[in-house]
Motif scaffolding. Structure first.
Motif, PDB file in Angstrom:
ATOM      1  N   ARG A   1      -0.092   5.454  11.777  1.00  0.00           N
ATOM      2  CA  ARG A   1      -0.409   4.857  10.470  1.00  0.00           C
ATOM      3  C   ARG A   1      -1.118   3.514  10.585  1.00  0.00           C
ATOM      4  NH1 ARG A   1       3.344   8.252  10.604  1.00  0.00           N
ATOM      5  NH2 ARG A   1       3.918   9.570   8.821  1.00  0.00           N
TER       6      ARG A   1
ATOM      7  N   ALA B   1       4.492  -1.309  -5.638  1.00  0.00           N
ATOM      8  CA  ALA B   1       3.288  -0.749  -5.027  1.00  0.00           C
ATOM      9  C   ALA B   1       2.046  -1.238  -5.754  1.00  0.00           C
ATOM     10  CB  ALA B   1       3.345   0.780  -5.063  1.00  0.00           C
TER      11      ALA B   1
ATOM     12  N   ARG C   1       1.695   6.328  -7.856  1.00  0.00           N
ATOM     13  CA  ARG C   1       2.751   7.054  -7.139  1.00  0.00           C
ATOM     14  C   ARG C   1       4.127   6.460  -7.448  1.00  0.00           C
ATOM     15  NH1 ARG C   1       2.145   7.079  -1.142  1.00  0.00           N
ATOM     16  NH2 ARG C   1       3.861   8.574  -1.328  1.00  0.00           N
ATOM     17  N   GLU C   2       4.211   5.133  -7.511  1.00  0.00           N
ATOM     18  CA  GLU C   2       5.490   4.510  -7.808  1.00  0.00           C
ATOM     19  C   GLU C   2       5.930   4.817  -9.254  1.00  0.00           C
ATOM     20  OE1 GLU C   2       7.822   0.271  -7.293  1.00  0.00           O
ATOM     21  OE2 GLU C   2       5.642   0.263  -7.491  1.00  0.00           O
TER      22      GLU C   2
ATOM     23  N   GLN D   1       4.282  -3.751   8.614  1.00  0.00           N
ATOM     24  CA  GLN D   1       5.473  -3.304   7.886  1.00  0.00           C
ATOM     25  C   GLN D   1       6.503  -4.424   7.929  1.00  0.00           C
ATOM     26  OE1 GLN D   1       7.462   0.850   8.003  1.00  0.00           O
ATOM     27  NE2 GLN D   1       8.656  -0.360   9.436  1.00  0.00           N
TER      28      GLN D   1
ATOM     29  N   ARG E   1      -2.673  -3.619   9.144  1.00  0.00           N
ATOM     30  CA  ARG E   1      -1.482  -3.250   8.369  1.00  0.00           C
ATOM     31  C   ARG E   1      -0.242  -3.750   9.098  1.00  0.00           C
ATOM     32  NH1 ARG E   1      -1.081   2.778   6.491  1.00  0.00           N
ATOM     33  NH2 ARG E   1      -0.671   1.926   4.422  1.00  0.00           N
TER      34      ARG E   1
ATOM     35  N   ALA F   1      -1.330   3.729  -5.129  1.00  0.00           N
ATOM     36  CA  ALA F   1       0.056   3.402  -4.779  1.00  0.00           C
ATOM     37  C   ALA F   1       0.869   3.094  -6.033  1.00  0.00           C
ATOM     38  CB  ALA F   1       0.078   2.219  -3.829  1.00  0.00           C
TER      39      ALA F   1
ATOM     40  N   SER G   1       0.801  -1.227   0.000  1.00  0.00           N
ATOM     41  CA  SER G   1       0.000   0.000   0.000  1.00  0.00           C
ATOM     42  C   SER G   1       0.832   1.275   0.000  1.00  0.00           C
ATOM     43  CB  SER G   1      -0.934   0.007   1.216  1.00  0.00           C
ATOM     44  OG  SER G   1      -0.187  -0.059   2.417  1.00  0.00           O
ATOM     45  N   THR G   2       2.154   1.157   0.130  1.00  0.00           N
ATOM     46  CA  THR G   2       3.020   2.337   0.133  1.00  0.00           C
ATOM     47  C   THR G   2       4.160   2.122  -0.845  1.00  0.00           C
ATOM     48  OG1 THR G   2       4.355   1.454   1.946  1.00  0.00           O
ATOM     49  CG2 THR G   2       2.481   2.848   2.541  1.00  0.00           C
TER      50      THR G   2
END
Length: 214
Positions: free
Chosen positions: A174, A143, A206-207, A126, A124, A203, A95-96
């Motif tokens: 977050r 992403a 954005r990438e 990481q 979520r 996402a 998602s990022t």
């Protein structure tokens, strides 16, 4: 009205500076303070001041209670302690924007499904995929892609150094309930190059923009 809004915000701030979540026993004060709104309006100055002070205290208490409720919900979404260091299979969407460094690549996953029986439901996480000791250091994640991974997680922890970066607060903001790393066995498996969700599409765009800028 402006003063009451300020009092509500002060209540939120007061919760933020507490070292731990307060007990719910103080909530009995809310009905008591709400009685101040029932006081009749009076031209007498002391009665008007008393009514306004009571309503202001009620707004401050409501702000404190609302922030405590939200904090309790967010803390409940973190990884349970007994699941730390346990292999968990899951399906999630990147998602990022993936971040790479000398050790590996790091991504945030929106968890769609837990494959391990009785595993806690996390919104979520990481995770870091470390570079192989022998082989090409090539980025794997992009992403918006959907992956099936086996990960080993731990609860968010941060240092207490003054003026230093607070990792635990950053993850809490977050809604990241755990952090960890990707296991090599079984190997990660990509299910979709781009998941059919608005967050995945955003996402991925954005990438693409980051790649073009680079």
């Amino acid at each position: 009205m402006r003063a009451y809004l300020i009092a509500f915000c002060l209540g939120i701030w007061l919760l933020q500076v507490q070292p731990a979540l307060p007990s719910a026993r103080w909530l009995w004060l809310l009905p008591l303070l709400s009685l101040s709104a029932l006081l009749p309006r009076s031209p007498r100055s002391w009665q008007a001041v008393l009514r306004r002070a009571g309503i202001g205290a009620l707004c401050l208490a409501l702000g404190f209670a609302w922030a405590a409720w939200r904090a309790e919900l967010r803390l409940a979404e973190r990884l349970p302690e007994h699941w730390q260091g346990v292999d968990i299979a899951l399906i999630g969407v990147v998602s990022t924007l993936p971040q790479t460094d000398a050790r590996g690549e790091r991504v945030v996953l929106d968890v769609e499904r837990m494959l391990t029986p009785n595993a806690p439901r996390l919104a979520r996480v990481q995770v870091t995929r470390y570079w192989p000791r022998d082989g090409v250091r090539e980025a794997l994640f992009h992403a918006g892609a959907r992956w099936q991974l086996t990960v080993r997680l731990k609860r968010p922890y941060g240092t207490h150094n003054p003026h230093g970066f607070d990792l635990e607060a950053w993850m809490l903001e977050r809604n990241i309930g755990a952090g960890g790393y990707v296991r090599d066995a079984p190997p990660p498996r990509q299910l979709d190059a781009r998941a059919a969700t608005p967050a995945a599409w955003l996402a991925a765009v954005r990438e693409q923009l980051r790649t073009r800028i680079a």
